[in-house]
Design an enzyme around this catalytic site. Structure first.
Site, short mmCIF file in Angstrom:
data_model
loop_
_atom_site.label_atom_id
_atom_site.label_comp_id
_atom_site.label_asym_id
_atom_site.label_seq_id
_atom_site.Cartn_x
_atom_site.Cartn_y
_atom_site.Cartn_z
N GLU A 52 -10.75 -1.11 11.49
CA GLU A 52 -10.89 -1.49 10.99
C GLU A 52 -10.90 -2.91 10.99
O GLU A 52 -12.02 -3.92 10.84
CB GLU A 52 -10.32 -2.00 9.87
CG GLU A 52 -9.26 -2.01 9.34
CD GLU A 52 -9.25 -2.09 7.97
OE1 GLU A 52 -9.51 -1.87 6.80
OE2 GLU A 52 -7.65 -1.09 7.48
N SER A 104 1.67 -7.87 -5.86
CA SER A 104 1.88 -9.08 -7.00
C SER A 104 1.90 -10.30 -6.25
O SER A 104 2.36 -11.33 -5.91
CB SER A 104 3.71 -8.59 -7.50
OG SER A 104 2.98 -9.46 -8.04
N ASP A 161 -0.12 1.47 8.92
CA ASP A 161 -0.38 1.01 10.40
C ASP A 161 0.37 0.55 11.20
O ASP A 161 0.01 0.71 12.67
CB ASP A 161 -0.60 -0.69 9.79
CG ASP A 161 -1.32 -0.83 8.53
OD1 ASP A 161 -2.29 -0.18 9.03
OD2 ASP A 161 -1.40 -1.86 7.67
N GLY A 166 0.94 -1.25 -0.37
CA GLY A 166 0.33 0.00 -0.11
C GLY A 166 1.02 1.56 0.24
O GLY A 166 1.90 1.27 0.49
P1 ATP Z 1 0.64 -2.76 2.97
O1 ATP Z 1 0.57 -3.46 4.18
O2 ATP Z 1 1.15 -1.76 4.14
O3 ATP Z 1 -0.56 -2.39 2.51
P2 ATP Z 1 2.38 -4.74 2.14
O4 ATP Z 1 3.83 -4.87 2.00
O5 ATP Z 1 2.87 -5.45 3.59
O6 ATP Z 1 2.60 -3.36 2.17
P3 ATP Z 1 1.11 -6.81 0.80
O7 ATP Z 1 0.66 -6.98 0.11
O8 ATP Z 1 1.33 -7.97 2.18
O9 ATP Z 1 1.80 -5.23 1.37
O10 ATP Z 1 2.39 -7.14 0.05
C1 ATP Z 1 2.53 -7.02 -1.01
C2 ATP Z 1 3.50 -7.46 -2.01
O11 ATP Z 1 4.61 -7.72 -1.60
C3 ATP Z 1 3.05 -8.70 -2.43
O12 ATP Z 1 1.80 -8.25 -2.97
C4 ATP Z 1 3.57 -9.52 -2.92
O13 ATP Z 1 4.01 -9.35 -3.59
C5 ATP Z 1 4.83 -9.38 -1.86
N1 ATP Z 1 4.81 -9.90 -0.53
C6 ATP Z 1 4.29 -10.21 0.66
N2 ATP Z 1 3.94 -10.93 1.02
C7 ATP Z 1 5.22 -12.34 0.39
C8 ATP Z 1 5.84 -13.30 0.92
N3 ATP Z 1 5.21 -13.80 1.58
N4 ATP Z 1 6.50 -13.80 -0.06
C9 ATP Z 1 7.11 -13.41 -1.09
N5 ATP Z 1 6.39 -12.02 -1.49
C10 ATP Z 1 5.87 -11.78 -0.65
#
Ligand code: ATP
Ligand code: MG
Length: 736
Positions: free
Chosen positions: A251, A76, A153, A12
């Site tokens: 939420e 992704s 967050d 995000g």
């Molecule tokens: P936020 O929670 O602040 O929105 P975030 O980085 O936690 O940010 P996610 O959607 O959880 O958001 O992760 C972003 C991207 O990182 C995913 O779409 C994926 O491509 C990659 N990713 C997340 N978790 C994994 C994992 N366990 N292994 C490999 N890639 C991952």
């Protein structure tokens, strides 16, 4: 070959990500590296081609004050697969990139860590499939990663704050302040839903900052029967004269059986059990939007510079790191540990191990939950006893935004412990004149979000001849303990009282001292209450100045307040993207000015259209902002025009920022805890706020010893370390 650094934003988006990107690009260039944007996060790494582009110095101009991320972000699913990761590695290697800075949330950083661990496997496979050459494989034996947490967050272990959280708090408190003004005129109940699926940080802190009446957090689900308790708390608040009610819900809030508690659930409870129609506001993406706060800009900038240093220094075998902040300093931890700890807490929440989850978030979080529970009550939890001991509160020194929140929290914390609370009106002169009266729970209602100082304050240090009257007031009003909150004059006054306490028996009481000053010139505590609000005012002013100049070639000299302390011009300059900062600590010399003028003329000659210098009001006695502006003008010979902007007293006004409200809450509460402890054990120590002390208060001497009384600032100032950050970002290499 030059080192190549890739930078991506993933997950995000969050305000402040651009500040980090800008810092990484510029600091990378400064260190002799090439920096490539990997657009749209991991999706871009997999897509390659035009998703991986080199960024130059001016490609990141003018992005500091933009929300979101200019290099794009995405989630992704493909990157979760082996084939996706393999393709990402192939593209990174094709571009010669094996140093990567990932700005994202826990998910993105988990992904980064996985890629690090499997890098050599992937390289081997790519080599055996003929997708890379053996030279390429040999040139990139390891992937070096630094993670920066960009997520509103604030749910990541390993950093006190994540990029975007402070800006999100700004958006939420703006909304609460706006809603409470309409709620007040209609006697309404509002339910505000904020983000936070597994972490209640935003809900809790914004409830404290906004003075909300009830809150639901994922980590602390209410016990059965919460419906009655909530209605009871709201009803008692109304009975005590509160007009509006505001309920905050994260939420991810749920009850003990895991049943979600949503804004709709709460509204339904209010309708069925209290016959009340509540209005629901779901803030949603507003929280991610808008311009980044001053804190998110300077903090993200400092982290970006450090991340570059770490990936460039990394060697095969180096651990991937998480670059974050701890107590206002940049702080690095092993990424693996941080990711694992974060998942562990999320697991605790999921498994209903709430107590453990809250504890794992740290002592600060636990205390804030307790403070919050106390503050929302309609009255103290204990009955006032006749003959209760008496704690007086007093402001001293110049006005600072957040003084009212200090007073509000101090009064309620004291009443809640059974003390009679007194307010000294009008600062130290009020203490001399005996202007002291009792204050009650409802007297401080609604003071969370107001600027100014309802109990008054003055810039005044007593003369020796005033001490007798001060002592008389303390005796006549039977003051058993005193809490002083203010700036340099507060510190000087309490220091004097301590030195004279042998002569005046009345001074032999516990006294606690808390920093409140927009100058941020006080020892012991990194951010005085009010300093963050003033910083935001400086940054907002700089943003406006920048816009006003967009139509012509213009240089600006912006003057901040701050007296003998350069916090506002330096940190404001970093957050506002200034080219130059003049600080009272270093002063100005003609030689420096003439170098600066040369650089300025050179910049405009080579196509620049804007130049910004920020200057502290007392940076120099002779080279004032007026003089500097004229000098710039004279030397420009019509190439550009120059304007001077003195920000002035608006820096002392304004509604306090969420950071200042939270800072004030923590400090005032801990000071009352300290005074309470002292009164119970018959002590009479003088203590002052100290970030080095686990209880946040240390003996006054140990704090004031760090004060340079002549220059009215601490001998050592932590934020001066940011000077090198400033220098790296403000000037292109090769420009003097
Ligand atoms: P936020 O929670 O602040 O929105 P975030 O980085 O936690 O940010 P996610 O959607 O959880 O958001 O992760 C972003 C991207 O990182 C995913 O779409 C994926 O491509 C990659 N990713 C997340 N978790 C994994 C994992 N366990 N292994 C490999 N890639 C991952
Ligand atoms: Mg996440």
């Amino acid at each position: 070959m030059m080192a190549r650094i890739g930078v991506m934003t993933s997950g995000g988006d969050a305000q402040g990500m651009n500040a980090a990107v800008r810092a990484i690009v510029r600091s990378g260039i400064h260190s002799g590296a090439e920096v490539f944007a990997i657009k749209e996060g991991w999706a871009g790494a997999i897509a390659g081609q035009d998703h991986i582009v080199q960024l130059g110095w001016s490609d990141v101009s003018g992005i500091l004050n933009k929300g979101g991320t200019v290099i794009g972000t995405a989630r992704s699913l493909e990157f979760m697969t082996r084939e996706g990761q393999l393709q990402a590695v192939a593209n990174l290697i094709a571009n010669g990139i094996d140093r990567l800075i990932v700005i994202g949330g826990d998910g993105s950083l988990t992904g980064s860590r996985q890629l690090c661990l499997s890098w050599s496997d992937y390289v081997e496979q790519l080599l055996s499939e003929g997708r890379i050459t053996s030279d390429q494989a040999a040139a990139h034996p390891a992937l070096h990663i630094a993670g920066i947490v960009g997520s509103i967050d604030n749910d990541m272990v390993g950093t006190d704050m994540t990029i975007g959280t402070d800006s999100a708090l700004h958006r939420i408190t703006e909304a609460i302040d706006a809603i409470s003004s309409t709620a007040e005129s209609h006697r309404r109940t509002f339910i505000i839903e904020v983000m936070g699926r597994r972490c209640g940080y935003l809900a809790l802190m914004s409830a404290i900052a906004g003075g909300a009446d009830y809150t639901f957090l994922p980590e602390s689900p209410p016990r059965d029967g919460w419906e009655e308790r909530m209605i009871d708390v709201l009803a008692r608040g109304r009975a005590a004269g509160r007009r509006d009610s505001i309920i905050m819900v994260a939420e991810g809030a749920a009850d003990r059986s895991g049943q979600p508690i949503t804004a709709t659930t709460i509204a339904q409870v209010l309708r069925e059990r209290a016959g009340e129609e509540a209005r629901i506001t779901i803030l949603g993406h507003v929280q991610r939007g808008g311009t980044p706060s001053a804190y998110d800009r300077w903090m993200a900038t400092a982290c970006g510079v450090e991340a570059v240093r770490r990936v460039l220094e990394a060697e095969p075998g180096s651990e991937p790191v998480l670059v974050g902040v701890h107590r206002d300093a940049v702080h690095t931890t092993p990424l693996v540990q941080a990711v694992e700890d974060t998942h562990r807490i999320a697991g605790l929440v999921a498994d209903a191990e709430y107590q453990a989850a809250v504890e794992a978030r740290g002592h600060g979080f636990t205390t804030m939950i307790d403070v919050y529970r106390m503050l929302i009550e309609a009255e103290p939890s204990v009955r006032p006893t006749p003959g209760a001991r008496r704690i007086a509160i007093m402001h001293a020194g110049a006005l600072a935004p957040g003084m009212n929140q200090l007073a509000r929290v101090a009064v309620r914390s004291g009443l809640d412990r059974g003390y009679t609370m007194l307010a000294v009106r009008g600062g130290v002169p009020g203490l001399i004149a005996g202007d002291v009266d009792e204050v009650t729970w409802s007297d401080v209602e609604g003071m969370a979000n107001t600027g100014g100082a309802a109990f008054g304050t003055r810039r005044f240090v007593p003369a020796e001849s005033d001490l007798y009257q001060m002592a008389r007031t303390i005796e006549q009003h039977n003051i058993d303990a005193l809490l002083v909150m203010g700036g340099f004059h507060a510190y000087a006054t309490v220091d004097m009282m301590e030195r004279e306490r042998r002569r005046y028996q009345a001074f032999d009481i516990p006294i606690a001292l808390l920093p409140a000053s927009i100058d941020n010139n006080l020892p012991g505590w990194p951010m005085a209450v009010g300093a963050d609000t003033a910083l935001n005012t400086v940054v907002d002013s700089i943003d406006m100045v920048r816009m006003s100049a967009s139509a012509s070639k213009r240089a600006f000299v912006v003057e901040t307040m701050g007296r003998q302390c350069g916090f506002l011009p330096l940190v404001g300059g970093i957050a506002g993207g200034a080219e130059k900062a003049y600080l009272p600590e270093t002063g100005l010399s003609l030689a420096e000015l003439s170098t600066d003028v040369e650089a300025l003329v050179d910049a405009f000659e080579s196509g620049r259209t804007f130049y910004l210098a920020v200057m502290g009001e007392e940076a120099s006695e002779h080279y004032t902002s007026d003089v500097v502006a004229k000098l710039f003008e004279a030397e420009g010979r019509g190439l550009y025009s120059v304007r001077q902007a003195v920000i002035g007293h608006v820096q002392q006004g304004g509604t306090p920022s969420p950071f200042d409200r939270i800072n004030a809450t923590r400090l005032a509460y801990q000071a009352v805890v300290n005074l309470d402890g002292q009164l119970k054990t018959g002590r009479s120590d003088y203590v002052a706020a100290s970030s080095a002390a686990p209880t946040l208060l240390a003996p006054l001497r140990t704090v004031t010893d760090a004060m340079d009384w002549d220059n009215q600032r601490p001998h050592e100032q932590w934020w001066l370390r940011l000077r090198s950050v400033f220098d790296q970002l403000s000037r292109r290499p090769g420009q003097e």
